[in-house]
Design a protein around this motif. Structure first.
Motif, PDB file in Angstrom:
ATOM      1  N   GLN A  62       0.825  -1.216   0.000  1.00  0.00           N
ATOM      2  CA  GLN A  62       0.000   0.000   0.000  1.00  0.00           C
ATOM      3  C   GLN A  62       0.856   1.263   0.000  1.00  0.00           C
ATOM      4  OE1 GLN A  62      -2.738   0.213   3.306  1.00  0.00           O
ATOM      5  NE2 GLN A  62      -3.301   2.344   2.894  1.00  0.00           N
ATOM      6  N   TYR A  63       1.913   1.273   0.828  1.00  0.00           N
ATOM      7  CA  TYR A  63       2.740   2.474   0.976  1.00  0.00           C
ATOM      8  C   TYR A  63       4.033   2.419   0.166  1.00  0.00           C
ATOM      9  CZ  TYR A  63      -0.332   3.675   4.882  1.00  0.00           C
ATOM     10  OH  TYR A  63      -1.421   3.989   5.654  1.00  0.00           O
ATOM     11  N   LYS A  64       4.169   1.391  -0.673  1.00  0.00           N
ATOM     12  CA  LYS A  64       5.370   1.231  -1.504  1.00  0.00           C
ATOM     13  C   LYS A  64       6.632   1.175  -0.648  1.00  0.00           C
ATOM     14  CE  LYS A  64       3.013   1.525  -5.353  1.00  0.00           C
ATOM     15  NZ  LYS A  64       2.807   0.327  -6.189  1.00  0.00           N
ATOM     16  N   ILE A  65       6.564   0.395   0.428  1.00  0.00           N
ATOM     17  CA  ILE A  65       7.712   0.229   1.327  1.00  0.00           C
ATOM     18  C   ILE A  65       8.471  -1.021   0.913  1.00  0.00           C
ATOM     19  CG2 ILE A  65       8.443  -0.127   3.712  1.00  0.00           C
ATOM     20  CD1 ILE A  65       5.856   1.278   4.585  1.00  0.00           C
ATOM     21  N   SER A  66       9.721  -0.849   0.546  1.00  0.00           N
ATOM     22  CA  SER A  66      10.538  -1.978   0.099  1.00  0.00           C
ATOM     23  C   SER A  66      11.096  -2.738   1.302  1.00  0.00           C
ATOM     24  CB  SER A  66      11.689  -1.474  -0.767  1.00  0.00           C
ATOM     25  OG  SER A  66      12.519  -2.538  -1.145  1.00  0.00           O
ATOM     26  N   SER A  67      11.178  -4.048   1.170  1.00  0.00           N
ATOM     27  CA  SER A  67      11.751  -4.892   2.216  1.00  0.00           C
ATOM     28  C   SER A  67      12.853  -5.752   1.614  1.00  0.00           C
ATOM     29  CB  SER A  67      10.679  -5.790   2.846  1.00  0.00           C
ATOM     30  OG  SER A  67      11.253  -6.729   3.733  1.00  0.00           O
ATOM     31  N   VAL A  68      13.899  -6.015   2.408  1.00  0.00           N
ATOM     32  CA  VAL A  68      14.993  -6.845   1.907  1.00  0.00           C
ATOM     33  C   VAL A  68      14.617  -8.323   1.902  1.00  0.00           C
ATOM     34  CG1 VAL A  68      16.755  -5.222   2.654  1.00  0.00           C
ATOM     35  CG2 VAL A  68      16.039  -7.044   4.208  1.00  0.00           C
ATOM     36  N   ILE A  69      13.487  -8.671   2.537  1.00  0.00           N
ATOM     37  CA  ILE A  69      13.035 -10.063   2.548  1.00  0.00           C
ATOM     38  C   ILE A  69      11.935 -10.240   1.499  1.00  0.00           C
ATOM     39  CG2 ILE A  69      12.048 -11.921   3.925  1.00  0.00           C
ATOM     40  CD1 ILE A  69      13.072 -10.588   6.412  1.00  0.00           C
ATOM     41  N   PRO A  70      12.167 -11.066   0.484  1.00  0.00           N
ATOM     42  CA  PRO A  70      11.140 -11.300  -0.546  1.00  0.00           C
ATOM     43  C   PRO A  70      10.071 -12.267  -0.024  1.00  0.00           C
ATOM     44  CG  PRO A  70      13.087 -12.588  -1.035  1.00  0.00           C
ATOM     45  CD  PRO A  70      13.408 -11.798   0.202  1.00  0.00           C
ATOM     46  N   ILE A  71       9.082 -11.734   0.673  1.00  0.00           N
ATOM     47  CA  ILE A  71       8.120 -12.553   1.399  1.00  0.00           C
ATOM     48  C   ILE A  71       7.309 -13.469   0.488  1.00  0.00           C
ATOM     49  CG2 ILE A  71       5.959 -12.430   2.709  1.00  0.00           C
ATOM     50  CD1 ILE A  71       8.478 -12.139   4.387  1.00  0.00           C
ATOM     51  N   LYS A  72       6.895 -12.983  -0.667  1.00  0.00           N
ATOM     52  CA  LYS A  72       6.062 -13.801  -1.551  1.00  0.00           C
ATOM     53  C   LYS A  72       6.809 -15.055  -2.004  1.00  0.00           C
ATOM     54  CE  LYS A  72       3.559  -9.702  -3.143  1.00  0.00           C
ATOM     55  NZ  LYS A  72       3.240  -8.822  -4.281  1.00  0.00           N
ATOM     56  N   ASN A  73       8.048 -14.876  -2.411  1.00  0.00           N
ATOM     57  CA  ASN A  73       8.855 -16.022  -2.820  1.00  0.00           C
ATOM     58  C   ASN A  73       9.202 -16.903  -1.624  1.00  0.00           C
ATOM     59  OD1 ASN A  73       9.827 -15.748  -5.862  1.00  0.00           O
ATOM     60  ND2 ASN A  73       9.738 -13.695  -5.005  1.00  0.00           N
ATOM     61  N   LEU A  74       9.419 -16.281  -0.466  1.00  0.00           N
ATOM     62  CA  LEU A  74       9.744 -17.050   0.739  1.00  0.00           C
ATOM     63  C   LEU A  74       8.564 -17.915   1.167  1.00  0.00           C
ATOM     64  CD1 LEU A  74      11.686 -17.700   3.071  1.00  0.00           C
ATOM     65  CD2 LEU A  74      10.776 -15.706   4.279  1.00  0.00           C
ATOM     66  N   PHE A  75       7.362 -17.332   1.183  1.00  0.00           N
ATOM     67  CA  PHE A  75       6.163 -18.114   1.514  1.00  0.00           C
ATOM     68  C   PHE A  75       6.014 -19.303   0.568  1.00  0.00           C
ATOM     69  CE2 PHE A  75       3.115 -15.121   4.020  1.00  0.00           C
ATOM     70  CZ  PHE A  75       4.031 -15.082   5.050  1.00  0.00           C
ATOM     71  N   VAL A 102      16.090 -13.802  -7.145  1.00  0.00           N
ATOM     72  CA  VAL A 102      15.263 -12.879  -6.361  1.00  0.00           C
ATOM     73  C   VAL A 102      15.356 -11.531  -7.063  1.00  0.00           C
ATOM     74  CG1 VAL A 102      14.973 -11.725  -4.150  1.00  0.00           C
ATOM     75  CG2 VAL A 102      15.666 -14.123  -4.219  1.00  0.00           C
ATOM     76  N   LEU A 103      14.246 -11.074  -7.627  1.00  0.00           N
ATOM     77  CA  LEU A 103      14.244  -9.860  -8.430  1.00  0.00           C
ATOM     78  C   LEU A 103      13.490  -8.746  -7.727  1.00  0.00           C
ATOM     79  CD1 LEU A 103      13.489 -11.369 -11.964  1.00  0.00           C
ATOM     80  CD2 LEU A 103      15.712 -10.892 -10.919  1.00  0.00           C
ATOM     81  N   GLN A 104      13.954  -7.532  -7.947  1.00  0.00           N
ATOM     82  CA  GLN A 104      13.318  -6.336  -7.388  1.00  0.00           C
ATOM     83  C   GLN A 104      13.082  -5.341  -8.517  1.00  0.00           C
ATOM     84  OE1 GLN A 104      15.598  -3.401  -4.962  1.00  0.00           O
ATOM     85  NE2 GLN A 104      14.190  -3.959  -3.313  1.00  0.00           N
ATOM     86  N   CYS A 105      11.920  -4.733  -8.495  1.00  0.00           N
ATOM     87  CA  CYS A 105      11.600  -3.756  -9.538  1.00  0.00           C
ATOM     88  C   CYS A 105      12.529  -2.553  -9.433  1.00  0.00           C
ATOM     89  CB  CYS A 105      10.140  -3.317  -9.405  1.00  0.00           C
ATOM     90  SG  CYS A 105       9.649  -2.051 -10.619  1.00  0.00           S
ATOM     91  N   SER A 106      13.140  -2.181 -10.541  1.00  0.00           N
ATOM     92  CA  SER A 106      14.074  -1.052 -10.541  1.00  0.00           C
ATOM     93  C   SER A 106      13.363   0.288 -10.378  1.00  0.00           C
ATOM     94  CB  SER A 106      14.881  -1.045 -11.844  1.00  0.00           C
ATOM     95  OG  SER A 106      15.589  -2.253 -12.009  1.00  0.00           O
ATOM     96  N   THR A 107      12.061   0.319 -10.622  1.00  0.00           N
ATOM     97  CA  THR A 107      11.299   1.571 -10.529  1.00  0.00           C
ATOM     98  C   THR A 107      10.702   1.777  -9.142  1.00  0.00           C
ATOM     99  OG1 THR A 107      10.751   1.429 -12.880  1.00  0.00           O
ATOM    100  CG2 THR A 107       9.419   2.927 -11.530  1.00  0.00           C
ATOM    101  N   CYS A 108       9.874   0.832  -8.692  1.00  0.00           N
ATOM    102  CA  CYS A 108       9.193   1.005  -7.395  1.00  0.00           C
ATOM    103  C   CYS A 108       9.893   0.286  -6.251  1.00  0.00           C
ATOM    104  CB  CYS A 108       7.742   0.533  -7.490  1.00  0.00           C
ATOM    105  SG  CYS A 108       7.565  -1.249  -7.761  1.00  0.00           S
ATOM    106  N   LYS A 109      10.949  -0.507  -6.554  1.00  0.00           N
ATOM    107  CA  LYS A 109      11.760  -1.213  -5.549  1.00  0.00           C
ATOM    108  C   LYS A 109      10.990  -2.324  -4.827  1.00  0.00           C
ATOM    109  CE  LYS A 109      14.962   1.725  -6.533  1.00  0.00           C
ATOM    110  NZ  LYS A 109      16.024   1.310  -7.492  1.00  0.00           N
ATOM    111  N   MET A 110       9.859  -2.758  -5.389  1.00  0.00           N
ATOM    112  CA  MET A 110       9.085  -3.817  -4.761  1.00  0.00           C
ATOM    113  C   MET A 110       9.503  -5.182  -5.311  1.00  0.00           C
ATOM    114  SD  MET A 110       7.366  -2.001  -2.707  1.00  0.00           S
ATOM    115  CE  MET A 110       6.217  -3.201  -2.025  1.00  0.00           C
TER     116      MET A 110
END
Length: 633
Positions: A363-376, A422-430
């Protein structure tokens, strides 16, 4: 002394007035003030208020006497709660059993035996040893006002300075007057905090830390299924502190559990709000997540706003274990060293708080170093859970909905062969879960941020494949979905790979030895019979040297194995001794006291409209990446 204040601001019953007037209550109040006040006395591991004898007095302190002590009638002392302390009688069980069976509280304090703490700190975790071994390492320095008490600190109250060498920071701790005379760029009324000190190359320190930590917290950890190393998450970070420095209020990365060990010599103050009450803080501070890690508020604010809060003093040798989603902020009460990292306990409420935090991050576009979706997903492959299944269905459905919204811009969609990174969006960092766009080798965009009118989209997984796996009763580990994880897991494919690698290595060694023996035999046949019939004295001496060397190597291996487990043997031994001592004291004390599914058909139809039938269903093992943690535990 306090009756007039209480009568002026409250309406106590006659029974309460009688108890307040009693000499016993007045003496207790005076005693508590001498020991630092009610909050400090009540929050201790062994507090006088733990006894049933003082139950009525405890109610008086929470309702009236704390208000008089603070001269603030708005405080709600009944919102003051206490951390859970691991008792000596149960510490051995906690050492070997999975945390999901005993880690029930949001704040747990485990005091390790003094002898174990000394062994853990020896040659590694003192300021002198750190300066000697890692003095040239540059660290981030935060300049802070030790008296900060606000949700909106100014730059003068909390700011990042230039980096500093570790040995220079240790000189600051040793003699601040001399340091400020030499470094006039710093103000003497501020304190300096060495934050997020990376330990990725501190092999001896991390090895010693893991050796003496309770093994149940290392063995039963969901973060072993992470596909990459992250500093401060599955690699410890260290914090060097002086009196007055503080860590701003925050939840952990993706609200996972956390561990924080105090190596001493000073203490630390922890203020915490349980995950179930974080919404109450959000109601008072709607921008709570936007200012995460930047603020520090004293306890009075939360008691005034009826927000349950815990006040905990972490002493040298105390291991603080935080539950998932726990909001916390920390202040150092002296010069001290802390190490911290994360873990994930296999509990339903843990997964729930992590999922809730993921929605907040999205919701707030807060990036986390833990990729929760892939981890789950990786945890579910190996530990089936109806709860995780529901969350993963929601993640898949969200990605499909975003794909459909962007369908006008999409030219093609296919599965990428190498799709386990483990990929992160270069634009929104999500975090990127299923669909993404590749701009170049280092630039990826999530489905929400794709560019161009004819975008070529790739999939990390086929949604249809994922849904089939989620709905399957049984799952067999496969190279299509499993990968190389960062810890020891239950993945059968990984175990088979390790066994195959071990067998291949042993086979190559045997082949090498066989070839060498054959070569020696051929060489020996060419020699005269008189020379080959008996080994020379020189050859015999070489054989003896080789045998002695082999025996020495075996001894070294045995000693190494013994050393690797010695810390745990020592810890268990100390726990058993402490339990016996505690039991004797407990018996003595007792004698004295005796005297006194979500299933969505719409999702499946959407999947069918998105999926293609001719895509490759295989993938390679991912590459590891490192992340950096923003806040301390």
């Amino acid at each position: 002394m306090y009756l007039s204040f209480i009568k002026e601001h409250f309406t106590p019953s006659q029974e309460e007035l009688d108890m307040l007037e009693a000499k016993e209550t007045q003496d207790l109040y005076s005693d508590v003030q001498i020991q630092g006040g009610f909050i400090q006395v009540y929050s201790r591991q062994c507090s006088i208020f733990d006894s049933e004898v003082y139950k009525n007095q405890l109610n008086l302190f929470k309702k009236y006497l704390l208000n008089y002590e603070k001269q603030n009638p708005k405080l709600n002392g009944r919102c003051l709660e206490k951390a859970f302390y691991v008792e000596q009688t149960y510490s051995l069980d906690c050492q070997v059993e999975s945390p999901e069976t005993w880690l029930k509280e949001q704040v747990t304090v485990w005091q390790l035996p003094t002898d174990i703490v000394n062994k853990l700190n020896s040659k590694c975790f003192t300021f002198e040893d750190i300066a000697k071994r890692h003095g040239s390492q540059m660290v981030d320095i935060r300049i802070q006002d030790p008296n900060t008490d606000t949700f909106t600190p100014t730059v003068e109250q909390n700011s990042i300075a230039n980096q500093m060498r570790i040995d220079e920071y240790c000189k600051y701790l040793k003699n601040k007057t001399e340091f400020f005379q030499k470094h006039t760029e710093y103000s003497p009324d501020k304190v300096l905090f060495a934050v997020n000190v990376d330990m990725d190359n501190w092999d001896e320190e991390t090895g010693q830390l893991y050796e003496y930590m309770p093994q149940s917290l290392l063995k039963y950890d969901g973060l072993v299924y992470m596909r990459q190393f992250c500093l401060g998450v599955n690699i410890p970070q260290i914090y060097l502190k002086t009196k007055g420095v503080w860590t701003g209020g925050h939840q952990e990365n993706s609200s996972v559990n956390s561990l924080n060990f105090n190596h001493g010599p000073g203490d630390c103050l922890w203020l915490t709000v349980d995950a179930q009450y974080v919404n109450k803080v959000y109601e008072v501070m709607p921008n709570l997540y936007q200012i995460e890690g930047l603020w520090f508020k004293e306890i009075d604010f939360f008691l005034e706003n009826n927000i349950p809060i815990k006040y905990t003093i972490q002493k040298k040798g105390d291991l603080v274990i935080l539950g998932a989603g726990c909001l916390h902020w920390v202040k150092s009460l002296g010069n001290t060293i802390n190490t911290s990292w994360n873990l994930l306990v296999y509990q339903e409420n843990t997964f729930q708080y992590i999922y809730d935090r993921q929605l907040i991050n999205d919701q707030y576009k807060i990036s986390s170093v833990i990729p929760i979706k892939n981890l789950f997903l990786d945890i579910y492959f190996h530990r089936k859970s109806p709860q995780l299944k529901m969350y993963l269905h929601n993640f898949i459905e969200d990605d499909i909905k975003n794909y459909i919204k962007q369908s006008a811009k999409i030219k093609s969609c296919k599965k990428r062969f190498n799709s386990r990174e483990v990929l992160q969006c270069s634009t929104c960092k999500m975090e990127i879960f299923i669909f993404y766009q590749i701009k170049d080798d280092q630039t990826f965009r999530c489905i929400k941020c794709i560019e161009g009118d004819e975008a070529e989209i790739f999939m990390k997984y086929k949604p249809t494949e994922l849904i089939l796996v989620l709905n399957a009763e049984k799952f067999t580990c496969s190279p299509t979905l499993c990968t190389r994880y960062m810890g020891t897991t239950e993945c059968q494919l990984e175990k088979q790979t390790e066994e195959f690698a071990s067998e291949s290595y042993e086979s190559s060694i045997e082949q090498s030895k066989s070839a060498e023996e054959q070569s020696k035999t051929k060489f020996a046949r060419k020699k005269e019979k008189s020379k080959t019939s008996k080994k020379s004295s020189q050859t015999q001496q070489q054989d003896r040297n080789s045998s002695a060397q082999t025996n020495h190597q075996n001894k070294q291996k045995r000693a190494y194995r013994k050393k690797a487990t010695k810390g745990q043997d020592d810890l268990i031994s100390e726990i058993v001794i402490s339990q016996k001592s505690h039991k004797q004291n407990e018996n003595s004390t007792k004698s004295k006291q005796n005297k006194k599914t979500q299933k969505n058909q719409k999702l499946e139809s959407s999947v069918k409209s998105v999926s293609s039938s001719d895509f490759d269903s295989y993938s390679q093992i991912q590459l590891t990446k490192k992340g950096k943690k923003q806040n301390e535990l």
